[in-house]
Design a protein around this motif. Structure first.
Motif, PDB file in Angstrom:
ATOM      1  N   ASP A 112       0.824  -1.201   0.000  1.00  0.00           N
ATOM      2  CA  ASP A 112       0.000   0.000   0.000  1.00  0.00           C
ATOM      3  C   ASP A 112       0.863   1.258   0.000  1.00  0.00           C
ATOM      4  O   ASP A 112       0.613   2.205  -0.741  1.00  0.00           O
ATOM      5  N   VAL A 124       2.489   1.689  -3.483  1.00  0.00           N
ATOM      6  CA  VAL A 124       1.515   2.115  -4.480  1.00  0.00           C
ATOM      7  C   VAL A 124       1.154   3.585  -4.281  1.00  0.00           C
ATOM      8  O   VAL A 124       1.091   4.365  -5.226  1.00  0.00           O
ATOM      9  N   ARG A 125       0.931   3.992  -3.037  1.00  0.00           N
ATOM     10  CA  ARG A 125       0.598   5.388  -2.757  1.00  0.00           C
ATOM     11  C   ARG A 125       1.749   6.324  -3.129  1.00  0.00           C
ATOM     12  O   ARG A 125       1.536   7.414  -3.653  1.00  0.00           O
ATOM     13  N   SER A 126       2.974   5.901  -2.842  1.00  0.00           N
ATOM     14  CA  SER A 126       4.142   6.716  -3.171  1.00  0.00           C
ATOM     15  C   SER A 126       4.268   6.881  -4.684  1.00  0.00           C
ATOM     16  O   SER A 126       4.508   7.992  -5.181  1.00  0.00           O
ATOM     17  N   ARG A 127       4.136   5.804  -5.438  1.00  0.00           N
ATOM     18  CA  ARG A 127       4.207   5.891  -6.902  1.00  0.00           C
ATOM     19  C   ARG A 127       3.087   6.759  -7.454  1.00  0.00           C
ATOM     20  O   ARG A 127       3.303   7.538  -8.382  1.00  0.00           O
ATOM     21  N   ASP A 128       1.886   6.622  -6.884  1.00  0.00           N
ATOM     22  CA  ASP A 128       0.755   7.421  -7.338  1.00  0.00           C
ATOM     23  C   ASP A 128       1.005   8.902  -7.080  1.00  0.00           C
ATOM     24  O   ASP A 128       0.729   9.747  -7.934  1.00  0.00           O
ATOM     25  N   ARG A 129       1.545   9.244  -5.910  1.00  0.00           N
ATOM     26  CA  ARG A 129       1.834  10.633  -5.586  1.00  0.00           C
ATOM     27  C   ARG A 129       2.866  11.209  -6.557  1.00  0.00           C
ATOM     28  O   ARG A 129       2.706  12.303  -7.081  1.00  0.00           O
ATOM     29  N   ARG A 130       3.938  10.448  -6.829  1.00  0.00           N
ATOM     30  CA  ARG A 130       4.954  10.917  -7.778  1.00  0.00           C
ATOM     31  C   ARG A 130       4.375  11.100  -9.170  1.00  0.00           C
ATOM     32  O   ARG A 130       4.674  12.067  -9.855  1.00  0.00           O
ATOM     33  N   TRP A 131       3.530  10.139  -9.590  1.00  0.00           N
ATOM     34  CA  TRP A 131       2.915  10.239 -10.912  1.00  0.00           C
ATOM     35  C   TRP A 131       2.047  11.487 -10.991  1.00  0.00           C
ATOM     36  O   TRP A 131       2.074  12.199 -11.986  1.00  0.00           O
ATOM     37  N   ARG A 132       1.277  11.761  -9.942  1.00  0.00           N
ATOM     38  CA  ARG A 132       0.406  12.941  -9.944  1.00  0.00           C
ATOM     39  C   ARG A 132       1.221  14.235  -9.984  1.00  0.00           C
ATOM     40  O   ARG A 132       0.850  15.196 -10.654  1.00  0.00           O
ATOM     41  N   GLU A 133       2.332  14.268  -9.255  1.00  0.00           N
ATOM     42  CA  GLU A 133       3.193  15.452  -9.295  1.00  0.00           C
ATOM     43  C   GLU A 133       3.778  15.650 -10.688  1.00  0.00           C
ATOM     44  O   GLU A 133       3.807  16.767 -11.205  1.00  0.00           O
ATOM     45  N   ASP A 157       2.535  14.458 -13.489  1.00  0.00           N
ATOM     46  CA  ASP A 157       1.434  14.735 -14.407  1.00  0.00           C
ATOM     47  C   ASP A 157       1.010  16.195 -14.334  1.00  0.00           C
ATOM     48  O   ASP A 157       0.622  16.791 -15.329  1.00  0.00           O
TER      49      ASP A 157
END
Length: 189
Positions: A18, A21-30, A32
């Motif tokens: 978890d 996944v949250r860390s990768r999602d945060r980086r992707w959002r930044e 993006d």
């Protein structure tokens, strides 16, 4: 006991997964958020100075820079962002988040020139601002090989022009006196 150990291991694995996944999602959002056409200069103007530094770091990452670090504090001696360009050169960026109607004074440029090359060992020095540069500051930048990313060049960088493509443009793009007057009149509050 083995069952308890197995349950504990499963819980740890789920927790760790978890977090990843949250860390990768945060980086992707930044990442993006800084993609081409995602921010207007009005949105950049609304940022805090800390957000602007992170935004500039994101633009550097987008353009292929590695080892990108944001200082985010006072006393950084003019190095708000330090990175390595794709060709291996050391990049040092000073960021100034001023109101669009202001100018970067020559004193700010003098301080940056005094530390970029000697203290930070920059191969490429960039001064990025949300406003134009004074005539004296721009002349200093050109004379000492600092890329002055004024508001117009920031707009180009923001919409996808790579940093390395802007390096030869130093000292250009702020327009003539009539252009600057119209621009300044537009942004008066």
């Amino acid at each position: 006991m083995a069952a308890l150990s197995g349950v504990g291991g499963a819980v740890w694995w789920l927790w760790r997964t978890d977090r990843l996944v949250r860390s990768r999602d945060r980086r992707w959002r930044e990442e993006d958020a800084i993609r081409v056409g995602r921010r207007s200069l009005a949105e950049v103007d609304a940022m805090s100075w800390q957000d602007f530094e992170r935004y500039v770091a994101g633009l550097c990452r987008r353009d292929g820079c590695t080892d990108v670090e944001v200082s985010g504090k006072s006393g950084d001696l003019g190095a708000d962002v330090i990175a390595t360009l794709p060709d291996g050169r050391r990049l040092v960026v000073q960021c100034k988040h001023y109101a669009p109607h202001r100018y970067v004074p020559s004193g700010d440029m003098q301080k940056f020139i005094g530390t970029a090359w000697l203290h930070h060992k920059a191969d490429v020095a960039v001064f990025a601002a949300t406003c134009p540069f004074s005539r004296a500051a721009l002349a200093l930048a050109v004379q000492h090989g600092v890329l002055a990313v004024h508001r117009d060049l920031l707009g180009a960088w923001n919409t996808g022009t790579p940093l390395q493509a802007m390096l030869p443009l130093n000292g250009t793009g702020q327009g003539d006196r009539a252009h600057r007057k119209r621009w300044k009149d537009t942004y008066r509050f």
